[in-house]
Design a protein around this motif. Structure first.
Motif, PDB file in Angstrom:
ATOM      1  N   LYS A 328       0.821  -1.211   0.000  1.00 25.10           N
ATOM      2  CA  LYS A 328       0.000   0.000   0.000  1.00 25.10           C
ATOM      3  C   LYS A 328       0.852   1.256   0.000  1.00 25.10           C
ATOM      4  N   ARG A 329       1.979   1.221   0.674  1.00 28.77           N
ATOM      5  CA  ARG A 329       2.819   2.423   0.750  1.00 28.77           C
ATOM      6  C   ARG A 329       3.629   2.633  -0.526  1.00 28.77           C
ATOM      7  N   LEU A 330       3.809   1.588  -1.314  1.00 29.08           N
ATOM      8  CA  LEU A 330       4.438   1.773  -2.617  1.00 29.08           C
ATOM      9  C   LEU A 330       3.548   2.605  -3.529  1.00 29.08           C
ATOM     10  N   CYS A 331       2.244   2.537  -3.313  1.00 33.48           N
ATOM     11  CA  CYS A 331       1.302   3.348  -4.083  1.00 33.48           C
ATOM     12  C   CYS A 331       1.063   4.697  -3.424  1.00 33.48           C
ATOM     13  N   ALA A 332       1.194   4.759  -2.100  1.00 32.25           N
ATOM     14  CA  ALA A 332       0.947   6.007  -1.374  1.00 32.25           C
ATOM     15  C   ALA A 332       2.014   7.059  -1.650  1.00 32.25           C
ATOM     16  N   LEU A 333       3.257   6.622  -1.866  1.00 32.87           N
ATOM     17  CA  LEU A 333       4.333   7.596  -2.101  1.00 32.87           C
ATOM     18  C   LEU A 333       4.095   8.404  -3.374  1.00 32.87           C
ATOM     19  N   PRO A 334       3.847   7.780  -4.527  1.00 36.49           N
ATOM     20  CA  PRO A 334       3.532   8.607  -5.702  1.00 36.49           C
ATOM     21  C   PRO A 334       2.248   9.408  -5.527  1.00 36.49           C
ATOM     22  N   ALA A 335       1.260   8.863  -4.821  1.00 32.52           N
ATOM     23  CA  ALA A 335       0.018   9.614  -4.597  1.00 32.52           C
ATOM     24  C   ALA A 335       0.282  10.878  -3.792  1.00 32.52           C
ATOM     25  N   PHE A 336       1.126  10.789  -2.783  1.00 30.94           N
ATOM     26  CA  PHE A 336       1.457  11.944  -1.944  1.00 30.94           C
ATOM     27  C   PHE A 336       2.074  13.059  -2.783  1.00 30.94           C
ATOM     28  N   TRP A 337       3.098  12.716  -3.568  1.00 30.05           N
ATOM     29  CA  TRP A 337       3.803  13.755  -4.312  1.00 30.05           C
ATOM     30  C   TRP A 337       3.014  14.251  -5.521  1.00 30.05           C
ATOM     31  N   VAL A 338       2.302  13.370  -6.196  1.00 30.69           N
ATOM     32  CA  VAL A 338       1.466  13.812  -7.313  1.00 30.69           C
ATOM     33  C   VAL A 338       0.400  14.772  -6.804  1.00 30.69           C
ATOM     34  N   GLY A 339      -0.209  14.450  -5.669  1.00 35.15           N
ATOM     35  CA  GLY A 339      -1.211  15.344  -5.103  1.00 35.15           C
ATOM     36  C   GLY A 339      -0.653  16.705  -4.744  1.00 35.15           C
ATOM     37  N   LEU A 340       0.618  16.747  -4.323  1.00 33.93           N
ATOM     38  CA  LEU A 340       1.225  18.008  -3.898  1.00 33.93           C
ATOM     39  C   LEU A 340       1.723  18.862  -5.052  1.00 33.93           C
ATOM     40  N   VAL A 341       2.261  18.246  -6.109  1.00 31.42           N
ATOM     41  CA  VAL A 341       2.958  19.070  -7.114  1.00 31.42           C
ATOM     42  C   VAL A 341       2.382  18.995  -8.521  1.00 31.42           C
ATOM     43  N   TYR A 342       1.448  18.079  -8.794  1.00 28.40           N
ATOM     44  CA  TYR A 342       0.851  18.023 -10.126  1.00 28.40           C
ATOM     45  C   TYR A 342      -0.446  18.824 -10.224  1.00 28.40           C
ATOM     46  N   ASP A 343      -0.878  19.414  -9.127  1.00 28.90           N
ATOM     47  CA  ASP A 343      -2.051  20.289  -9.106  1.00 28.90           C
ATOM     48  C   ASP A 343      -1.578  21.699  -8.764  1.00 28.90           C
ATOM     49  N   ASP A 344      -1.948  22.685  -9.572  1.00 30.08           N
ATOM     50  CA  ASP A 344      -1.438  24.044  -9.399  1.00 30.08           C
ATOM     51  C   ASP A 344      -1.789  24.615  -8.028  1.00 30.08           C
ATOM     52  N   GLN A 345      -3.010  24.396  -7.586  1.00 31.54           N
ATOM     53  CA  GLN A 345      -3.433  24.944  -6.298  1.00 31.54           C
ATOM     54  C   GLN A 345      -2.661  24.302  -5.148  1.00 31.54           C
ATOM     55  N   ALA A 346      -2.445  22.996  -5.220  1.00 30.31           N
ATOM     56  CA  ALA A 346      -1.694  22.311  -4.177  1.00 30.31           C
ATOM     57  C   ALA A 346      -0.232  22.758  -4.171  1.00 30.31           C
ATOM     58  N   LEU A 347       0.369  22.889  -5.351  1.00 37.38           N
ATOM     59  CA  LEU A 347       1.760  23.336  -5.425  1.00 37.38           C
ATOM     60  C   LEU A 347       1.898  24.737  -4.845  1.00 37.38           C
ATOM     61  N   ALA A 348       0.958  25.623  -5.143  1.00 36.14           N
ATOM     62  CA  ALA A 348       0.997  26.979  -4.586  1.00 36.14           C
ATOM     63  C   ALA A 348       0.880  26.944  -3.066  1.00 36.14           C
ATOM     64  N   ALA A 349       0.038  26.065  -2.535  1.00 33.36           N
ATOM     65  CA  ALA A 349      -0.106  25.953  -1.082  1.00 33.36           C
ATOM     66  C   ALA A 349       1.188  25.468  -0.441  1.00 33.36           C
ATOM     67  N   CYS A 350       1.863  24.536  -1.094  1.00 27.83           N
ATOM     68  CA  CYS A 350       3.146  24.047  -0.568  1.00 27.83           C
ATOM     69  C   CYS A 350       4.209  25.137  -0.600  1.00 27.83           C
ATOM     70  N   LEU A 351       4.277  25.861  -1.688  1.00 32.35           N
ATOM     71  CA  LEU A 351       5.244  26.961  -1.780  1.00 32.35           C
ATOM     72  C   LEU A 351       4.990  28.000  -0.697  1.00 32.35           C
ATOM     73  N   ASP A 352       3.733  28.289  -0.439  1.00 28.45           N
ATOM     74  CA  ASP A 352       3.389  29.248   0.606  1.00 28.45           C
ATOM     75  C   ASP A 352       3.812  28.727   1.972  1.00 28.45           C
ATOM     76  N   LEU A 353       3.665  27.421   2.189  1.00 25.03           N
ATOM     77  CA  LEU A 353       4.030  26.827   3.471  1.00 25.03           C
ATOM     78  C   LEU A 353       5.525  26.948   3.753  1.00 25.03           C
ATOM     79  N   VAL A 354       6.366  26.737   2.727  1.00 24.65           N
ATOM     80  CA  VAL A 354       7.813  26.646   2.958  1.00 24.65           C
ATOM     81  C   VAL A 354       8.556  27.938   2.635  1.00 24.65           C
ATOM     82  N   LYS A 355       7.855  28.969   2.173  1.00 27.13           N
ATOM     83  CA  LYS A 355       8.529  30.139   1.615  1.00 27.13           C
ATOM     84  C   LYS A 355       9.419  30.871   2.614  1.00 27.13           C
ATOM     85  N   ASP A 356       9.089  30.826   3.921  1.00 26.84           N
ATOM     86  CA  ASP A 356       9.900  31.558   4.893  1.00 26.84           C
ATOM     87  C   ASP A 356      10.784  30.639   5.733  1.00 26.84           C
TER      88      ASP A 356
END
Length: 453
Positions: A328-356
């Motif tokens: 299950k975790r072999l599938c969860a790892l790509p799901a985690f990162w695809v969800g974070l960086v393949y969607d524009d809104q999610a990527l923007a939220a991540c950038l906002d989180l780490v920007k400072d």
């Protein structure tokens, strides 16, 4: 998703290297997901590591898998890999079996690929009296017990690693990982994704931490695999602080890579030792291992595979922070990162989180997570406090992708295991340690029975 080209026109200038990496950019409709995972083979009768040769060896495994349509890749007289339909099965130095998946459109497809591969591996392994298990670190074997696979590049690396760190040989022989390779659209998109990947890689390490045992006993770490990378080779590992500087792009990454010492050059079906030598000198025709000769793009591509930062750029980005684990975790790892960086809104939220976040904070986070995992401190909270909203962001990103299977389910089903992790605050390593201390009564051999694929 990569290989060594053995010919090509000589590279004349650094701009060609920059252009080659930039040429990996693709429009969003062409973005793909390439999942890679390693696993340890073991003998069912005595739980020992699997040698290359012999009736029950790694070579026999590779030969057995050919019935499923895999074509052999040879180095000399040795089968060292298999290829089929854009995917490959290869060997890490200690015999870790790695599936490098084909570039696929959805997590549904990549998870199906993983399931098919594991079914094929199980079929052949049962015939040979072998088993396979997904963990970040070999839980019982001593380094000297692990056989070395017959690949020329590994001989060069084994000789060089001890010159740069204390745990490089352990990295080669006793670790396993799962990673995902993802595309970018442009230089700006690469920069955004790489910064998110580097900053948040320790969170992924904590969520997937799965290596709390060394030589049969608890080692005091959640992810001993991640700790090993901190003492492997400072020239080619780490968080790449220059990636967060103004003006960072392909050129800056190339400049860094040019100065990371080489391992080898591949010529005439053999690996030539160039360990410690400079690709920058190679570019100028001054490489001691091949005096007067200049590299081609295959040499550059091969060199990039020997760089090991927490997230790596080639013609795509590799997320490299997670321990190997169960299905299950072999599938969860790509799901985690695809969800974070393949969607524009999610990527923007991540950038906002780490920007400072400062370079010192990022490094402190990376240093604390191997031992403390989700309990590692960050600012006024813990990594668990970072992981909870990130899993929500990833879940929302997967929902917006709306990639459904034949039953109408979207990709969020693959992140359910991470929702349980952040709800409980318990990592896979916590579950392993609890089982060891209670249900198994200190009998580490129970691990192989309960956690094998």
């Amino acid at each position: 998703m990569s290989g060594i080209q053995t010919a090509g026109a000589p590279i004349e200038n650094r701009q060609q290297l920059v252009d080659w990496m930039a040429g990996g950019g693709k429009p969003k409709a062409e973005w793909r997901i390439g999942t890679e995972h390693e696993k340890f083979g073991f003998r069912l009768d005595d739980l020992g590591p699997v040698p290359y040769d012999g009736d029950r060896g790694i070579r026999a495994m590779l030969e057995g898998l050919r019935r499923f349509g895999w074509a052999p890749v040879l180095e000399g007289d040795h089968i060292i890999a298999l290829e089929a339909n854009g995917a490959s099965i290869s060997l890490e130095p200690g015999g870790q079996f790695e599936l490098s998946g084909a570039p696929l459109q959805t997590i549904h497809e990549t998870c199906g690929e993983v399931a098919t591969h594991l079914e094929q591996v199980q079929t052949v392994a049962r015939e040979l009296g072998l088993g396979f298990i997904g963990l970040g670190f070999a839980p019982t074997w001593k380094r000297e017990e692990v056989p070395v696979m017959p690949k020329g590049r590994y001989d060069i690396m084994r000789a060089y690693m001890p010159k740069k760190g204390n745990l490089g040989l352990d990295m080669m022989l006793r670790t396993s990982t799962v990673q995902v390779n993802l595309d970018f659209a442009s230089e700006a998109d690469m920069v955004a994704k790489l910064r998110v990947a580097l900053a948040l890689q320790p969170v992924a390490t904590a969520l997937f931490a799965n290596s709390p045992f060394t030589e049969g006993r608890p080692n005091g770490f959640q992810s001993y695999r991640a700790h090993i990378w901190s003492d492997t080779d400072p020239d080619r590992t780490g968080l790449l602080p220059f990636a967060f500087e103004d003006g960072f792009g392909f050129e800056a990454y190339v400049e860094w890579a040019l100065d990371v010492p080489m391992y080898f050059v591949y010529r005439d079906d053999r690996y030539i030792d160039a360990s410690g030598q400079s690709f920058r000198d190679f570019l100028d025709g001054r490489l001691p291992a091949l005096p007067g000769e200049k590299p081609h793009l295959g040499d550059w591509s091969a060199h990039l595979t020997t760089l090991f930062p927490e997230a790596r750029v080639k013609r795509y980005i590799e997320m490299r922070g997670a321990d190997g684990g169960p299905w299950k975790r072999l599938c969860a790892l790509p799901a985690f990162w695809v969800g974070l960086v393949y969607d524009d809104q999610a990527l923007a939220a991540c950038l906002d989180l780490v920007k400072d976040w400062t370079a010192e904070e990022r490094q402190a986070l990376r240093a604390a997570v191997p031992r403390l995992g989700l309990r590692a401190p960050f600012r006024r909270g813990t990594v668990l406090d970072l992981a909870r909203p990130l899993v929500e962001i990833a879940d929302a990103g997967l929902k917006r992708r709306a990639a459904v299977n034949g039953l109408g389910s979207d990709e969020t089903l693959f992140i359910e295991v991470l929702k349980k992790t952040v709800d409980s605050g318990r990592s896979p390593a916590d579950d392993l340690l609890d089982a060891y201390q209670n249900r198994w009564h200190g009998d580490i051999t129970r691990l192989f029975a309960e956690y094998a694929y």
